[in-house]
Design an enzyme around this catalytic site. Structure first.
Site, mmCIF file in Angstrom:
data_model
loop_
_atom_site.group_PDB
_atom_site.id
_atom_site.type_symbol
_atom_site.label_atom_id
_atom_site.label_comp_id
_atom_site.label_asym_id
_atom_site.label_seq_id
_atom_site.Cartn_x
_atom_site.Cartn_y
_atom_site.Cartn_z
ATOM 1 N N HIS A 136 10.262 -6.993 -2.655
ATOM 2 C CA HIS A 136 9.905 -7.605 -1.686
ATOM 3 C C HIS A 136 11.077 -8.196 -1.316
ATOM 4 O O HIS A 136 11.345 -9.173 -1.409
ATOM 5 C CB HIS A 136 9.225 -9.158 -2.309
ATOM 6 C CG HIS A 136 8.591 -9.803 -1.859
ATOM 7 N ND1 HIS A 136 8.194 -9.791 -0.183
ATOM 8 C CD2 HIS A 136 8.415 -11.212 -1.366
ATOM 9 C CE1 HIS A 136 7.628 -10.162 0.577
ATOM 10 N NE2 HIS A 136 8.421 -11.593 -0.325
ATOM 11 N N HIS A 190 11.708 -9.791 3.315
ATOM 12 C CA HIS A 190 11.444 -9.857 4.901
ATOM 13 C C HIS A 190 12.333 -9.302 6.076
ATOM 14 O O HIS A 190 12.438 -9.969 6.829
ATOM 15 C CB HIS A 190 11.003 -11.782 4.763
ATOM 16 C CG HIS A 190 11.129 -12.641 4.356
ATOM 17 N ND1 HIS A 190 10.808 -13.622 3.563
ATOM 18 C CD2 HIS A 190 9.642 -11.541 3.236
ATOM 19 C CE1 HIS A 190 10.040 -14.117 2.813
ATOM 20 N NE2 HIS A 190 9.190 -12.867 3.138
ATOM 21 N N ASP A 250 9.277 12.265 4.298
ATOM 22 C CA ASP A 250 9.180 12.686 3.238
ATOM 23 C C ASP A 250 8.983 11.735 2.412
ATOM 24 O O ASP A 250 9.032 12.153 0.862
ATOM 25 C CB ASP A 250 10.622 12.450 3.712
ATOM 26 C CG ASP A 250 11.488 13.560 3.289
ATOM 27 O OD1 ASP A 250 10.555 15.650 4.144
ATOM 28 O OD2 ASP A 250 12.243 14.114 4.324
ATOM 29 N N HIS A 309 3.925 -11.658 6.486
ATOM 30 C CA HIS A 309 4.088 -12.050 5.726
ATOM 31 C C HIS A 309 5.893 -11.093 5.589
ATOM 32 O O HIS A 309 6.480 -11.452 6.134
ATOM 33 C CB HIS A 309 4.196 -11.949 4.811
ATOM 34 C CG HIS A 309 4.529 -12.812 3.484
ATOM 35 N ND1 HIS A 309 3.830 -12.673 2.269
ATOM 36 C CD2 HIS A 309 6.268 -13.383 3.176
ATOM 37 C CE1 HIS A 309 5.172 -13.049 1.234
ATOM 38 N NE2 HIS A 309 5.868 -12.751 1.822
ATOM 39 N N TYR A 368 12.458 18.435 -3.755
ATOM 40 C CA TYR A 368 14.574 18.239 -3.717
ATOM 41 C C TYR A 368 15.475 17.172 -4.008
ATOM 42 O O TYR A 368 14.418 16.444 -4.886
ATOM 43 C CB TYR A 368 13.970 16.827 -2.171
ATOM 44 C CG TYR A 368 15.278 16.362 -1.533
ATOM 45 C CD1 TYR A 368 16.403 17.730 -1.127
ATOM 46 C CD2 TYR A 368 14.943 15.260 -1.784
ATOM 47 C CE1 TYR A 368 17.046 16.429 0.188
ATOM 48 C CE2 TYR A 368 16.992 14.493 -1.499
ATOM 49 C CZ TYR A 368 17.479 15.639 -0.470
ATOM 50 O OH TYR A 368 18.705 14.677 -0.276
HETATM 51 ZN ZN LIG Z 1 7.399 -13.204 0.053
#
Ligand SMILES: [Zn+2]
Length: 226
Positions: free
Chosen positions: A101, A103, A126, A166, A220
């Site tokens: 995760h 930002h 791809d 977010h 690939y």
């Molecule tokens: Zn966050």
């Protein structure tokens, strides 16, 4: 924990701590934002970043081991505030071995507009097999972020989702693959953003996106994660 599991946990603590430095290296995070986790193969456990620890202080021993309900099994610190979302993804998607995760700036700018990133680059075809989709607006505190991530990803080939207003969540067969998807997501978000400033990006035919995706994922390099 059995001896093989303890060994796997030690190896993944090193791996996950190291991968957090990749988030810094690729300029995907500021302050203590962002997190990486890795499923411990053959268990109902995963390794994740502790909450609120500076990136310079993230050591293998500071990583936290949680069960798939997000409860701490091993570790002195509280786990990342996004642990419930990671746990939800591991519960719902058994082939996922890593979750990231961030930002990151350009991708999150698309999330702020709730606009999917259109597939207008061969590198996008791809890695993502189409657009990078937008997931629902969801507040932290229950399963709504996890549910939004999973519902959106199950409807697309993309290993990345832009959670509305977010930021980015990515998945992979390993934590390294999920970090790669986060790096590529930011890269294409930036390029398509710049293309937009100059005019309308030219679309790629669905048939060609399919061809590119199949070739990259199946033929690939040594594997799709490389
Ligand atoms: Zn966050």
């Amino acid at each position: 924990m059995t001896a093989p599991v303890t060994d796997a946990v030690s190896a993944l603590r090193v791996d996950v701590a190291r991968l957090h430095q990749e988030l810094i290296r690729w300029n995907l995070v500021v302050w203590t934002a962002g997190n990486v986790s890795a499923r411990i193969p053959g268990t109902e456990l995963f390794v994740i970043k502790p909450s609120g620890v500076a990136y310079d202080d993230l050591l293998p021993e500071s990583m936290v081991v949680c069960d798939l309900e997000g409860r701490v099994v091993e570790g002195a610190a509280a786990p990342s505030s996004d642990t419930a979302a990671h746990a939800y993804v591991y519960r719902a998607m058994p082939t996922v071995g890593g979750v990231v995760h961030t930002h990151s700036t350009y991708a999150t700018a698309w999330a702020a507009r709730a606009e999917p990133i259109p597939c207008v680059l061969t590198a996008m075809a791809d890695e993502f097999g189409g657009e990078i989709p937008v997931g629902p607006f969801a507040l932290i505190g229950d399963d709504s972020i996890g549910k939004g991530i999973v519902t959106t990803l199950l409807a697309h080939r993309s290993p990345a989702v832009l959670m509305r207003n977010h930021g980015v969540f990515t998945i992979g067969s390993t934590a390294t693959a999920a970090v790669k998807a986060a790096v590529m997501c930011e890269d294409v978000a930036r390029t398509v953003h710049i293309a937009r400033q100059l005019g309308a990006p030219a679309p790629i035919e669905t048939r060609d996106i399919d061809r590119l995706y199949d070739r990259y994922q199946n033929a690939y390099g040594q594997s799709a994660a490389e």
